[in-house]
Scaffold this motif. Structure first.
Motif, PDB file in Angstrom:
ATOM      1  N   GLU A 158       0.831  -1.215   0.000  1.00 42.29           N
ATOM      2  CA  GLU A 158       0.000   0.000   0.000  1.00 42.29           C
ATOM      3  C   GLU A 158       0.857   1.254   0.000  1.00 42.29           C
ATOM      4  OE1 GLU A 158      -2.332  -0.742   3.444  1.00 42.29           O
ATOM      5  OE2 GLU A 158      -3.972  -1.723   2.338  1.00 42.29           O
ATOM      6  N   ALA A 208      -8.080  -6.782   0.558  1.00 43.78           N
ATOM      7  CA  ALA A 208      -7.059  -5.724   0.606  1.00 43.78           C
ATOM      8  C   ALA A 208      -6.028  -5.919  -0.496  1.00 43.78           C
ATOM      9  CB  ALA A 208      -6.381  -5.721   1.980  1.00 43.78           C
ATOM     10  N   ARG A 245      -7.444  -4.958  -3.944  1.00 40.40           N
ATOM     11  CA  ARG A 245      -7.465  -3.509  -4.198  1.00 40.40           C
ATOM     12  C   ARG A 245      -6.109  -3.019  -4.707  1.00 40.40           C
ATOM     13  NH1 ARG A 245     -10.623  -3.570   0.558  1.00 40.40           N
ATOM     14  NH2 ARG A 245      -8.799  -3.086   1.847  1.00 40.40           N
ATOM     15  N   VAL A 246      -5.037  -3.560  -4.128  1.00 42.63           N
ATOM     16  CA  VAL A 246      -3.692  -3.161  -4.570  1.00 42.63           C
ATOM     17  C   VAL A 246      -3.433  -3.641  -5.993  1.00 42.63           C
ATOM     18  CG1 VAL A 246      -1.220  -3.451  -4.144  1.00 42.63           C
ATOM     19  CG2 VAL A 246      -2.789  -3.121  -2.220  1.00 42.63           C
TER      20      VAL A 246
END
Length: 425
Positions: free
Chosen positions: A308, A347, A350-351
């Protein structure tokens, strides 16, 4: 004697007796009528005593007649009973000779006969009304019994309906005991209907519970088989497929339906116990696995934080090597506890989506055909801007305010569009 029955009292005076009869020297008594009816003899006493003896016998009869009249007036007995008493007194009056006003007693007995007949008519009307009431009550009982028997066997409440039919039967018997009694011809049609309704109900009840017992037996056999299969799986350590197998068994259990409460509850306890053994072992194994995967979760959360940190991917080529190295670390970290799988996968997704989108945008900017199309669009926009600038100058020179305003708005829109196209290239 009841206060409602107040008879009169008749006494024949000596003078009345002498007017009614005569006594000869030997004590024979004759009525003073056209036939000189012989009354009787009372020898050895005076005329007065002889007449007194026969007149007292008359008075006793007269008083019984007056008592009957009072009883008739008070309705102290049934018309039949009163008529029998009147007939007995009439016979007694006609069988003997009396000293007294015999015609008066005939008249009174005639009046009593008319009163008794009136009472008989009254009793008949009351009996007819009571009979009609009895028949109406029988109809109510029968109609309700027929209504109960006509219920849909699928929705009838058998226990309550059975209780109500028994109550109706008790009411029927109570009606039979209540006067006046119905004749067999009057009662039989209702009784046959009532009996038919009870027979229909009992037959339907037997058939319903027979079918239900058969269904319960089938449900019991089906669930016994399901219990056997559940017990065979309870010690399985192949948790994934066995969990699905138990879910299928539960679906089959529900589809089997309900059996009798006693057997169904006992079978459910056994079925549930087999499941509990398996799921308790599975939960314990999962808990141990989650404990072991706790360190993997920490490692992946650290990798995720580093991924992130690379965002936004303004230049994918610059971070590509680092990006793929972190993905390899992610895979090497291993599995995480089940409760965290979805969160961590979302998560990472999304990256990865952000990185792919950045690559797509970079490729579009470097693609020759795409660039050529963008240059062509910019050239068209520039030509349109030049024409609009010329229109604006002409409108200003001509002093055409409306044309000038339209040209300025169109020119401003074209310049904004060119800026957007140029930025995207």
């Amino acid at each position: 004697m009841s206060s409602a029955v107040r008879p009169g009292h008749h006494v024949t005076t000596p003078e009345q007796a002498r007017q009614a009869a005569v006594v000869d020297a030997e004590g024979h008594v004759y009525a003073r009528d056209a036939q000189q009816t012989y009354i009787g003899q009372y020898p050895g006493v005076s005329e007065e005593e002889t007449l007194g003896y026969f007149s007292r016998k008359f008075d006793e009869l007269a008083n019984r007649v007056l008592l009957l009249k009072a009883r008739v007036r008070a309705g102290a007995d049934s018309a039949d009973s009163l008529q029998q008493s009147r007939a007995a007194l009439q016979t007694e009056l006609e069988a003997q000779a009396w000293v007294g006003d015999v015609q008066m007693l005939h008249t009174v007995l005639g009046e009593i006969e008319g009163q008794v007949e009136a009472l008989r008519d009254q009793e008949r009307r009351a009996s007819e009304e009571a009979t009609a009431e009895h028949l109406a009550r029988r109809e109510e009982i029968v109609a309700e019994a027929e209504s109960i028997a006509a219920q849909d066997p699928a929705s009838i409440h058998w226990k309550n309906s059975q209780t109500r039919l028994e109550e109706l039967f008790d009411q029927w018997k109570a009606e039979q005991k209540r006067p006046p009694r119905l004749s067999k011809a009057q009662e039989d049609p209702y009784w046959k209907r009532f009996r038919a309704a009870r027979t229909t109900f009992d037959k339907g009840r037997r058939e319903f519970f027979g079918r239900r017992d058969e269904q319960h037996a089938q449900v019991r056999r089906t669930k016994e088989e399901l219990i056997t299969r559940a017990e065979q799986l309870q010690h399985s350590t192949d948790f994934g497929p066995t969990t699905k197998a138990y879910h299928r068994l539960m679906d089959e259990w529900k589809a089997a339906g309900r059996g009798s409460r006693r057997s169904d509850d006992a079978q459910w306890t056994r079925f549930r116990a087999a499941q509990d053994v398996f799921f308790a072992a599975r939960d314990a194994a999962n808990a141990e696995t989650d404990r072991q995967y706790g360190q993997n979760l920490e490692a992946k959360e650290a990798v995720l934080a580093q991924l992130e940190a690379l965002m936004p991917f303004e230049d994918p080529d610059a971070v590509r090597e680092r990006y793929h190295a972190l993905l390899e670390q992610w895979d090497a970290a291993g599995r995480v506890p089940r409760g965290d799988v979805r969160r961590m996968e979302d998560a990472l997704a999304r990256v990865q989506d952000a990185f792919r989108q950045a690559e797509q945008q970079r490729w579009q900017r470097s693609d020759p055909e795409t660039q050529a199309r963008q240059d062509s669009v910019l050239a068209q926009i520039d030509a349109s801007v030049h024409e609009l600038e010329e229109e604006l100058r002409r409108a200003q020179h001509a002093g055409d305010e409306r044309a000038r305003q339209q040209a300025e708005e169109a020119l401003e829109a074209r310049r904004a569009w060119r800026e957007i196209v140029a930025r995207s290239s």
